[in-house]
Design a protein around this motif. Structure first.
Motif, PDB file in Angstrom:
ATOM      1  N   ALA A 154       0.845  -1.196   0.000  1.00  0.00           N
ATOM      2  CA  ALA A 154       0.000   0.000   0.000  1.00  0.00           C
ATOM      3  C   ALA A 154       0.879   1.244   0.000  1.00  0.00           C
ATOM      4  CB  ALA A 154      -0.927   0.010   1.210  1.00  0.00           C
ATOM      5  N   ASP A 159      -1.661   8.502   5.783  1.00  0.00           N
ATOM      6  CA  ASP A 159      -1.433   7.240   6.496  1.00  0.00           C
ATOM      7  C   ASP A 159      -2.723   6.436   6.623  1.00  0.00           C
ATOM      8  OD1 ASP A 159      -2.738   8.690   8.563  1.00  0.00           O
ATOM      9  OD2 ASP A 159      -0.895   8.981   9.716  1.00  0.00           O
ATOM     10  N   ALA A 162      -3.543   4.426   3.452  1.00  0.00           N
ATOM     11  CA  ALA A 162      -2.691   3.254   3.284  1.00  0.00           C
ATOM     12  C   ALA A 162      -3.031   2.169   4.289  1.00  0.00           C
ATOM     13  CB  ALA A 162      -1.220   3.663   3.421  1.00  0.00           C
ATOM     14  N   GLY A 166      -4.441  -1.414   3.141  1.00  0.00           N
ATOM     15  CA  GLY A 166      -3.452  -2.472   3.314  1.00  0.00           C
ATOM     16  C   GLY A 166      -3.802  -3.462   4.403  1.00  0.00           C
ATOM     17  N   PRO A 170       0.951  -5.835   6.033  1.00  0.00           N
ATOM     18  CA  PRO A 170       1.268  -5.878   4.600  1.00  0.00           C
ATOM     19  C   PRO A 170       2.764  -6.074   4.402  1.00  0.00           C
ATOM     20  CG  PRO A 170       0.984  -3.618   5.305  1.00  0.00           C
ATOM     21  CD  PRO A 170       0.631  -4.475   6.494  1.00  0.00           C
ATOM     22  N   GLN A 172       4.671  -4.206   2.376  1.00  0.00           N
ATOM     23  CA  GLN A 172       5.195  -2.849   2.422  1.00  0.00           C
ATOM     24  C   GLN A 172       4.006  -1.903   2.554  1.00  0.00           C
ATOM     25  OE1 GLN A 172       8.410  -1.659   2.284  1.00  0.00           O
ATOM     26  NE2 GLN A 172       9.347  -3.692   2.090  1.00  0.00           N
ATOM     27  N   ARG A 173       4.199  -0.828   3.337  1.00  0.00           N
ATOM     28  CA  ARG A 173       3.181   0.225   3.417  1.00  0.00           C
ATOM     29  C   ARG A 173       3.912   1.556   3.622  1.00  0.00           C
ATOM     30  NH1 ARG A 173      -1.633  -1.305   6.489  1.00  0.00           N
ATOM     31  NH2 ARG A 173      -0.407  -1.356   8.402  1.00  0.00           N
ATOM     32  N   THR A 183       6.709   4.546   7.181  1.00  0.00           N
ATOM     33  CA  THR A 183       6.002   3.272   7.264  1.00  0.00           C
ATOM     34  C   THR A 183       5.752   2.880   8.708  1.00  0.00           C
ATOM     35  OG1 THR A 183       5.986   0.969   6.498  1.00  0.00           O
ATOM     36  CG2 THR A 183       8.090   1.841   7.298  1.00  0.00           C
TER      37      THR A 183
END
Length: 539
Positions: A154, A159, A162, A166, A170, A172-173, A183
């Motif tokens: 995401a 924030d 995402a 996500g 996840p 990656q975020r 992140t």
């Protein structure tokens, strides 16, 4: 965006993606979920005939122009929570961007939808980003549970966007903050992120000149004075003053930066080139910042719409060049109400700013005085959730609740007031969202552990801002259709275009995407698979 994307890809030494793995012919290797924050169906329909880039390509898919964020809570966090969970806020638990918890063991009783309230904060840290409040799984979580080889990524300008797309854990975020791309996921930082942070911060530091109006936008550029004051909107050019983060966020460059990072992560991680279908969720926030700052019907929004079209064109061209087999769904978290002055010029006579007398402070003081009580008896915001002070003795709570409800109902800007007991007695609604009553719209946002003792709904075309200062002139959050109606578009390259009038909901997106990749949806959800989308079988 292409300038940012080119610089970012050049700055990262990314290995060539691995060859595509064997997938079923009708299943995409990569699903791309695009959320354009504050893109109403009306806004999309106005500009669709003029798009020539990425938005035109998406328009070649199946467009449900009568899509809905069906619930009352038409805000960023609850809206995004519906997109990939298949459930309304009543089930996701995300009833608003923030809610009161008067029993919370800290001075600040306001809970942010994407925070961990139990985190020990570092000095200067306002909150710790977390998906802990999201009570149901997202599509990405379901994909990984079914096949751990699937990647769930995401990227968003906010924030909360995402986090809500996500979900939990996840791969990656990334979301934008004043310090750069940030992140909440404990993982190795990709080279793309380091390069993107530097590239984007450099862009903000240097600024950018005013944009040139296309012909269509020039006709929409006209100054509108807000609330009879000195603040004027409608004829801005979305320039970015050097170092001005707010200018950056309220410009097409913000979406360009998000898409540039998303593209770089797709390439670096080899998304769409692995052993299972991958998912990347992309939250484009600039339209929301532009809408809040200037309204949705002036020259500024026109520039943003054409900028969005160009940014997406560059993004899709990059993916096409990498030979990725991808499918796209585009929708939004909510719409918006334009500034009352411009609406009145269009004949919406009832458009007005919020009366400060509707505040919980003023209503609460009147009720307390009438009942002979002292202190704060209600908290919260109206329109929205209102909570009774938990210190009110039990034998007085019913009396206070009844008096507060009556006081709100008497206010000339109030359409309806519901108690928590009234809403809890209703089932979570389903079916055609255009047929829902106000009570059903409120019920779809009601969660017994988080919602207020009263839910107050303002009348249609009451802009829920009492003082449009500090560059915040338009907003959303109502159960009215200008906030609820959003486009839902399913597209794969090569689509021929099909506009559907069906009244559908954003909770239908997740089960439809699940059907597209042959994923069985376990557990209770509110959405259904949408039939009639080419290549997707709902059987």
């Amino acid at each position: 965006m292409m300038r940012v994307l080119t610089a970012l890809l050049a700055a990262t030494s990314m290995a060539a993606a691995s060859p595509a793995s064997a997938q079923a012919a009708d299943q995409p290797d990569l699903i791309i979920t695009l959320s354009v924050d504050q893109l109403s169906s009306d806004l999309y329909a106005e500009y669709a005939p003029y798009f020539g880039g990425g938005m035109k390509r998406i328009g070649q898919g199946t467009t449900f122009i009568n899509g809905h964020q069906a619930q009352m809570a038409t805000e960023t966090c609850p809206g995004h929570s519906t997109l990939l969970t298949g459930s309304y806020p009543a089930r996701t638990g995300i009833i608003a961007n923030g809610w009161l918890d008067l029993d919370l063991g800290r001075a600040n009783k306001q809970v942010y939808c994407a925070e961990d309230v139990n985190a020990t904060l570092a000095e200067g840290e306002r909150y710790r980003v977390s998906a802990t409040h999201l009570l149901v799984p997202t599509l990405g979580e379901r994909m990984k549970a079914a096949n751990p080889a699937s990647r769930n990524v995401a990227v968003a300008g906010k924030d909360r966007s995402a986090v809500m797309m996500g979900g939990q854990k996840p791969d990656q975020r990334w979301f934008w903050t004043s310090k750069g791309w940030t992140t909440d996921v404990d993982s190795e930082v990709p080279a793309a992120v380091r390069a993107a942070t530097q590239t984007t911060l450099d862009l903000v530091r240097k600024g950018a000149p005013a944009l040139t109006y296309p012909n269509y936008c020039a006709a929409k550029s006209r100054a509108i004075a807000i609330k009879g004051g000195d603040q004027v909107v409608g004829n801005g050019r979305l320039e970015i003053a050097p170092g001005n983060m707010r200018n950056f966020q309220a410009s097409p460059a913000y979406d360009g930066a998000v898409l540039a990072l998303a593209a770089a992560l797709i390439q670096e991680m080899g998304l769409g080139k692995g052993d299972a279908t991958d998912l990347i969720s992309i939250g484009l926030s600039a339209t929301d910042y532009v809408g809040h700052s200037y309204g949705d019907n002036g020259g500024e929004m026109c520039l943003q719409m054409f900028g969005l079209d160009q940014n997406l064109d560059g993004f899709f061209r990059a993916l096409d060049g990498w030979g990725i087999d991808y499918a796209v769904v585009l929708s939004s978290d909510h719409g918006v109400m334009d500034v009352p002055e411009r609406l009145k010029e269009k004949g919406v006579a009832q458009a007005q700013w919020l009366d400060p007398s509707l505040s919980s402070e003023q209503i609460g003081a009147k009720v307390a005085n009438a009942l002979g009580l002292a202190g704060t008896i209600i908290s919260g915001s109206a329109p929205g959730d209102v909570h009774l002070n938990p210190q009110i003795p039990e034998n007085l709570r019913g009396k206070v609740l009844k008096a507060a409800k009556k006081a709100y109902e008497k206010h000339p800007q109030v359409e309806a007031v519901f108690t928590s007991e009234e809403l809890a007695a209703l089932p979570i609604p389903g079916g055609d969202p255009t047929a829902w009553t106000l009570a059903q719209r409120a019920r779809a946002s009601f969660h017994v552990d988080r919602s207020g003792d009263l839910v107050v709904i303002a009348k249609q075309y009451v802009q829920p801002i009492d003082d449009p200062g500090m560059g915040y002139v338009a907003t959303h959050g109502s159960p009215w259709d200008y906030d609820r109606r959003v486009p839902i578009i399913f597209w794969r390259p090569g689509g021929m275009g099909n506009v559907r009038p069906d009244a559908v909901s954003t909770v239908d997106i997740m089960p439809t995407l699940a059907a597209q990749i042959g994923l069985a949806v376990e557990g209770e959800i509110d959405g259904k698979c949408l039939s009639g989308v080419p290549g997707i079988s709902c059987n």
